[in-house]
Design an enzyme around this catalytic site. Structure first.
Site, PDB file in Angstrom:
ATOM      1  N   HIS A 233      56.216  45.210 116.091  1.00  0.00           N
ATOM      2  CA  HIS A 233      55.801  44.490 114.654  1.00  0.00           C
ATOM      3  C   HIS A 233      55.272  43.036 114.840  1.00  0.00           C
ATOM      4  CE1 HIS A 233      59.837  43.224 116.158  1.00  0.00           C
ATOM      5  NE2 HIS A 233      59.749  42.177 114.927  1.00  0.00           N
ATOM      6  N   ASP A 235      56.362  39.824 111.147  1.00  0.00           N
ATOM      7  CA  ASP A 235      57.160  39.156 110.918  1.00  0.00           C
ATOM      8  C   ASP A 235      57.120  38.969 109.460  1.00  0.00           C
ATOM      9  OD1 ASP A 235      59.117  39.574 112.979  1.00  0.00           O
ATOM     10  OD2 ASP A 235      59.092  37.127 113.492  1.00  0.00           O
ATOM     11  N   HIS A 289      54.587  41.784 117.612  1.00  0.00           N
ATOM     12  CA  HIS A 289      55.783  40.930 118.657  1.00  0.00           C
ATOM     13  C   HIS A 289      56.689  42.314 119.290  1.00  0.00           C
ATOM     14  CE1 HIS A 289      57.363  38.923 115.813  1.00  0.00           C
ATOM     15  NE2 HIS A 289      58.507  39.345 116.293  1.00  0.00           N
ATOM     16  N   ARG A 299      71.799  42.992 126.009  1.00  0.00           N
ATOM     17  CA  ARG A 299      71.080  42.130 125.320  1.00  0.00           C
ATOM     18  C   ARG A 299      71.357  41.613 123.887  1.00  0.00           C
ATOM     19  NH1 ARG A 299      65.576  40.793 122.696  1.00  0.00           N
ATOM     20  NH2 ARG A 299      65.049  38.706 123.373  1.00  0.00           N
TER      21      ARG A 299
END
Length: 372
Positions: A233, A235, A289, A299
């Protein structure tokens, strides 16, 4: 099989899903999307110390590194950023507090399907999508530091919506957002210097900004090669400032390859979003990314998103366009683009171009000229 709520919607119960040998079909991604990164991005590690001290040589060096990175892929990391490590650690502790809540409590705080309100919990973004779900949970808090009617908006939200027991959580997250906003404004100054425009142009533009904090939790996944923690995607906002733990998993698509960003202790990852790409007339890139998942390790990350105030017109400074370099995007506002990006199926490299096509098709002809 995954759990379903009373309306038939998918429920992300990570404790239950981790025990299943096979991944539910909702999380499966096409194999061609799952190509692994074979190298690191080698994005610059920019020391902000000299810039903050007013050292002209160090400022020029930082601006040069930033310009090169943002022209190529829009990602860099910053050190000596001034965010106290205790604030960062406290914010991560609150992530643990929230994501360890019972499932029914988290579900009571879910975002509503179709809602543009950023606040709330999401399990695998199941309120938006039905397939290719991300293997993660998120909690998002809207931050308006300069709203005089509500200077402690996060504190009030946590108390009123999450409960009185979460007032402490609210204060921690409020402090974190206040600090990250100041860092974001500082970075906009360096961006302006690197672009050759007035140093305070973007700082003034974002002084009364809209911003939000998104806490991300990626549980271990027994089939990490079949899904993503966050799919590819771009941002839609202006700037993203990310604190990630040392597990790793962030990858960027640069020069037609997926490349990993190695976590640097004490550093924050910064990337350009679609809206800033428009604000600099396309000189800096908003890049695709994604986040990978880990078979054995959980994580956690905290993303801070900086965006213009609702009524600000997104328009590059005059110095960045001319007859030789015409404007690439028409005027728009952040709420217009935010709504479009949330209703679009995925935020990817085509989102802003599709938004511009939609915007121009809905306006009378002649409202946008591509030259100065």
């Amino acid at each position: 099989m995954g759990l379903r709520d009373e309306n038939g919607g998918f429920v992300f119960d990570s404790a239950m899903l981790q025990k299943q040998a096979n991944l539910p079909s909702e999380f499966l991604w096409p194999q061609e999307d799952l190509v692994e990164a074979q190298e690191e991005l080698n994005e610059p590690l920019i020391d902000l110390g000299g810039f903050k001290r007013g050292d002209e040589v160090e400022t020029a060096r930082a601006a040069e590194l930033l310009s090169k990175a943002c022209s190529e892929h829009g990602f860099f990391q910053v050190t000596n950023h001034g965010i106290d490590a205790t604030i960062i650690q406290a914010a991560h502790n609150e992530i643990d507090t929230f994501f360890n809540l019972p499932l029914d409590k988290k579900l009571s705080l879910r975002k509503k399907p179709g809602s543009l309100n950023a606040n709330g919990y999401s399990g695998a973004h199941a309120h938006r999508f039905q397939s290719k779900l991300p293997w993660k949970e998120t909690y998002t808090l809207l931050h308006h530091e300069n709203d005089p009617s509500n200077p402690n908006i996060i504190v009030d939200y946590c108390k009123s919506v999450m409960g009185e027991d979460f007032e402490h959580t609210g204060w921690i997250c409020q402090r974190y957002c206040n600090a990250l906003k100041e860092l974001g404004l500082l970075i906009t100054e360096l961006l302006a210097i690197s672009l050759g425009v007035d140093r305070f142009h973007y700082r003034n533009f974002f002084e009364d900004c809209v911003s939000m904090m998104r806490c991300n939790y990626y549980p271990p996944c027994q089939n990490p090669g079949l899904t993503f923690g966050t799919g590819p995607h771009c941002d839609p906002n202006s700037l993203t400032i990310l604190h990630q733990d040392q597990v790793g998993g962030l990858e960027v698509f640069s020069n037609n390859k997926w490349k990993a960003i190695r976590p640097e202790p004490g550093a924050l990852v910064v990337n350009i979003g679609d809206t800033f790409m428009a604000l600099c007339n396309g000189r800096y890139k908003s890049c695709l990314h994604r986040a990978m998942v880990n078979r054995n390790l959980e994580r956690k990350t905290i993303a801070f998103f900086l965006s213009p105030r609702e009524d600000r017109v997104v328009r590059p400074p005059q110095e960045l366009f001319s007859r030789e370099e015409p404007r690439k995007y028409p005027d728009f506002t952040w709420p217009e683009f935010w709504e479009f990006s949330q209703k679009h199926y995925r935020s990817d490299v085509t989102t802003i171009d599709n938004f511009i096509k939609w915007k121009l098709s809905s306006k009378p002809s002649g409202t946008f000229t591509s030259v100065a």
